[in-house]
Design an enzyme around this catalytic site. Structure first.
Site, short mmCIF file in Angstrom:
data_model
loop_
_atom_site.label_atom_id
_atom_site.label_comp_id
_atom_site.label_asym_id
_atom_site.label_seq_id
_atom_site.Cartn_x
_atom_site.Cartn_y
_atom_site.Cartn_z
N HIS A 173 30.87 -55.14 26.53
CA HIS A 173 29.43 -55.06 26.78
C HIS A 173 28.87 -53.94 25.91
O HIS A 173 29.57 -52.99 25.57
CB HIS A 173 29.22 -54.75 28.27
CG HIS A 173 27.81 -54.80 28.74
ND1 HIS A 173 26.91 -53.77 28.53
CD2 HIS A 173 27.13 -55.73 29.47
CE1 HIS A 173 25.75 -54.07 29.08
NE2 HIS A 173 25.85 -55.25 29.66
N ASP A 178 36.29 -50.33 31.84
CA ASP A 178 35.00 -50.76 32.39
C ASP A 178 35.28 -51.88 33.40
O ASP A 178 35.61 -53.00 33.01
CB ASP A 178 34.10 -51.24 31.25
CG ASP A 178 32.79 -51.84 31.74
OD1 ASP A 178 32.59 -51.96 32.95
OD2 ASP A 178 31.97 -52.21 30.87
N GLN A 227 32.62 -55.93 35.71
CA GLN A 227 32.74 -57.37 35.95
C GLN A 227 34.00 -57.74 36.73
O GLN A 227 34.09 -58.84 37.26
CB GLN A 227 32.73 -58.11 34.60
CG GLN A 227 31.40 -58.09 33.89
CD GLN A 227 30.30 -58.81 34.64
OE1 GLN A 227 30.55 -59.80 35.33
NE2 GLN A 227 29.08 -58.33 34.53
N LYS A 229 27.18 -55.30 41.42
CA LYS A 229 28.02 -56.47 41.14
C LYS A 229 28.93 -56.79 42.33
O LYS A 229 29.63 -57.79 42.32
CB LYS A 229 28.90 -56.20 39.90
CG LYS A 229 28.15 -55.77 38.64
CD LYS A 229 27.36 -56.89 38.03
CE LYS A 229 26.58 -56.44 36.81
NZ LYS A 229 27.37 -56.33 35.60
N CYS A 233 24.35 -59.05 26.43
CA CYS A 233 24.68 -57.67 25.99
C CYS A 233 26.10 -57.62 25.43
O CYS A 233 26.83 -56.63 25.63
CB CYS A 233 24.52 -56.67 27.14
SG CYS A 233 22.81 -56.41 27.63
#
Length: 403
Positions: free
Chosen positions: A121, A198, A201, A224, A361
């Site tokens: 991202h 990260d 997600q 999320k 993104c």
């Protein structure tokens, strides 16, 4: 037992209509929906004990402080951090990444090397580019293949004694690819490099154990994970968080202040300047409770079934191409030959179906495939096969109208 009807009752927004059609929400990769249990927590905060934390001796302040720190402990246990003060509550994944990038901007030197993956991202690309511009460090990229998987043999070639930092998402937001972060962490550590993962997600689908992973930094967002927007976490190993300088100056992050000298507070407050999103942090704890009450094994099983069903059904549409076919979570990015994804998304919206269109993104991924973007249907445990059937029929209709 997983009762989909009971689960869907927890999400009041699923009862609304869009353009006269029942809402079908397939934009969970952008943000999940919020259950009543979390909404009630937000209402309770503002109704009964809204006050600033850590500073007051009065009852409301003490109650708010206790709830906020209880949420931190819930999050610590969820991610299995060793200490609660290794959980820094932030404004979200983007701020969490920027805290680390800003800190290393004062540590790295010219000629040092940092590695990111091609699946990132923008929030896990741009901060590192800015860091490299400030320090003279060199940014290198792990390439991807046509299936949307990282080329790990190239990663082996990129690693060297110059490698100081490695950054990779746990799951690609654009394709859903689950990256081999255990291998990435292990190999990077052999060269003495630190690793930031990260997890924005991944965390709606996977329950990461930061100690088992031996990851140096792990970042995620509440919104999320059935929580509110504007709050997230930075997990960092204690010794690394102590190594990094503060990200912002202000109240709460100090121990003493004089005009001659300021000394900083210990963890976690060193990185939590100013009044935080108190309600958001407390609600994040409630969201973690909600998802754990369902169980991540059950969530994964449910979403894998939905992914398989949707992939099979959409694949039957002539001219439809799915991008990202490696091992992945419940994300389907697709295009129909000769039709712009925005046009498909607009028609789906008129039929009550929320999907995401564009580059998500993650523009380097789209550049790799030489496309302007995709239609992304990202599924959650509260979605149904009947909703997928409606999506498939709607895509067919959009194709007929736009061809």
């Amino acid at each position: 037992m997983f009762d989909i009807n009971t689960i869907r009752e927890d999400f009041p927004i699923l009862k609304r209509k869009v353009h006269g059609k029942p809402l079908i929400y397939f934009d969970n990769g952008a943000t999940s929906q919020t259950p009543t249990q979390v909404i009630d927590t937000i209402v309770d905060y503002y109704t009964n004990y809204n006050a600033n934390i850590h500073r007051g001796v009065h009852t409301l302040s003490q109650e708010a402080t206790d709830k906020y720190e209880e949420a931190r402990i819930k999050i610590q246990k969820h991610f299995n951090a060793k200490h609660s003060y290794e959980i820094i509550l932030t404004a979200g994944t983007t701020e969490s990444v920027n805290i680390v990038a800003s800190g290393f901007s004062s540590i790295l030197k010219e000629g040092d090397e940092v590695i990111v993956s091609a699946l990132e991202h923008h929030s896990n690309i741009v901060p590192w580019q800015m860091m490299c511009e400030k320090t003279g460090a060199v940014l290198k990229v792990i390439p991807m293949d046509d299936q949307g998987a990282l080329q790990m043999d190239v990663f082996d070639q990129l690693l060297s004694n110059k490698t100081k930092l490695v950054f990779c998402n746990h799951v690609s937001n654009a394709l859903g690819t689950i990256n081999p972060i255990e291998t990435i962490i292990h190999k990077a550590h052999k060269f003495g490099a630190y690793v930031l993962i990260d997890g924005a997600q991944a965390c709606p689908h996977i329950k990461p154990d930061v100690q088992e992973l031996d990851v140096d930094f792990y970042v995620a967002s509440a919104h999320k994970m059935c929580g509110p927007t504007g709050v997230g976490i930075l997990y960092g190993k204690q010794e690394l968080l102590e190594l990094l300088p503060p990200y912002q100056g202000g109240g709460e992050m100090i121990e003493t202040v004089t005009f001659e000298k300021t000394t900083y507070a210990g963890l976690p407050h060193k990185f939590e300047a100013g009044t935080p999103n108190i309600c958001g942090g407390i609600a994040f704890g409630a969201a973690v409770d909600y998802m754990n009450a369902i169980g991540f094994d059950i969530i994964q099983q449910r979403e894998n079934e939905l992914l398989a069903y949707a992939t099979e059904a959409l694949s039957q549409i002539e001219g439809l191409k799915i991008y990202g076919t490696a091992h992945k979570t419940s994300v389907i990015s697709f295009n129909i030959e000769g039709i712009h994804p925005y046009d498909i998304g607009s028609i789906l919206d008129k039929l009550g179906i929320a999907v995401r269109t564009g580059h998500h993104c993650a523009q380097p991924i789209m550049d790799y495939f030489k496309i302007p973007g995709t239609v992304r249907a990202s599924l959650s445990f509260y979605n149904t096969t009947e909703e997928i059937d409606t999506l498939v029929a709607a895509v067919k209709k959009a194709k007929m109208m736009l061809s």
